[in-house]
Scaffold this active site. Sequence first.
Site, PDB file in Angstrom:
ATOM      1  N   ASP A  77      15.430  14.829  43.986  1.00  0.00           N
ATOM      2  CA  ASP A  77      16.980  13.555  44.118  1.00  0.00           C
ATOM      3  C   ASP A  77      17.929  13.998  43.713  1.00  0.00           C
ATOM      4  O   ASP A  77      18.078  13.206  42.511  1.00  0.00           O
ATOM      5  CB  ASP A  77      16.007  12.219  44.410  1.00  0.00           C
ATOM      6  CG  ASP A  77      16.688  11.148  44.366  1.00  0.00           C
ATOM      7  OD1 ASP A  77      17.109  11.743  45.220  1.00  0.00           O
ATOM      8  OD2 ASP A  77      16.415  10.072  44.292  1.00  0.00           O
ATOM      9  N   ILE A  78      18.901  14.694  43.902  1.00  0.00           N
ATOM     10  CA  ILE A  78      19.850  15.216  42.583  1.00  0.00           C
ATOM     11  C   ILE A  78      21.168  14.577  43.454  1.00  0.00           C
ATOM     12  O   ILE A  78      21.421  14.567  44.572  1.00  0.00           O
ATOM     13  CB  ILE A  78      20.544  16.175  42.793  1.00  0.00           C
ATOM     14  CG1 ILE A  78      19.316  16.954  41.610  1.00  0.00           C
ATOM     15  CG2 ILE A  78      21.544  16.372  41.929  1.00  0.00           C
ATOM     16  CD1 ILE A  78      19.308  18.675  41.687  1.00  0.00           C
TER      17      ILE A  78
END
Length: 209
Positions: A77-78
């Site tokens: 979840d960058i």
Amino acid sequence: KNLLRLIGWCDDGGRLVLVYELEPNGSVSDHLHDGGTSGRILTWPQRYNILLGIAAAIDYLHNGAYDSTKRYVLHRDIKPSNVMLGEGFEAKLGDFGLVRQVIRHGDGGTPRTTVIGSMDYMDPKYIELGTLSSASDIYSFGLVLLEVATGVRPSVPGTTAHRNTLIAAVTKSHSRKAILEMVDERLRGELNQWWWQMERVIVTGLKCV
């Protein structure tokens, strides 16, 4: 040093909570789109240093946190809202609620998993096939590179083609050899000095996606 320190966690009746250290300058997203806590716009040298910090964090997760020949860690979840800024605006990647340890099996990625995360930053192959690999994190990082350089949020309207509007716009400018027109207009005053770095970041972002 570029990972946000986990202080603790709790499970209160099935409600899971992760507690991280508090960073004084909020998130990268705050500064890109809301002016941050001080109302200051991030300069290009600050943005470039932040991107180097995010890259270092991802490299550590993929290659340094464990025995890199056997296993690695995927963040999954960058995005700018998950990158916090310290006292000197150094980047610290946080929010490990979706993190996953992966055993290396060549380049085939993980077995099929439930697709979760932020759609606008998500690898289309992961959306389509449900299989994760380190390339999924790199795709997300590519979008962060483009967003930080352009000041434009990515978006995926609809769910059929998974066509990202930011990638499409940057690709179009690149094809016309006019990639610098995509640089955040708030950085125009720094273009003469830093154009080569800005171009490098945007081109690298395209390569990542």
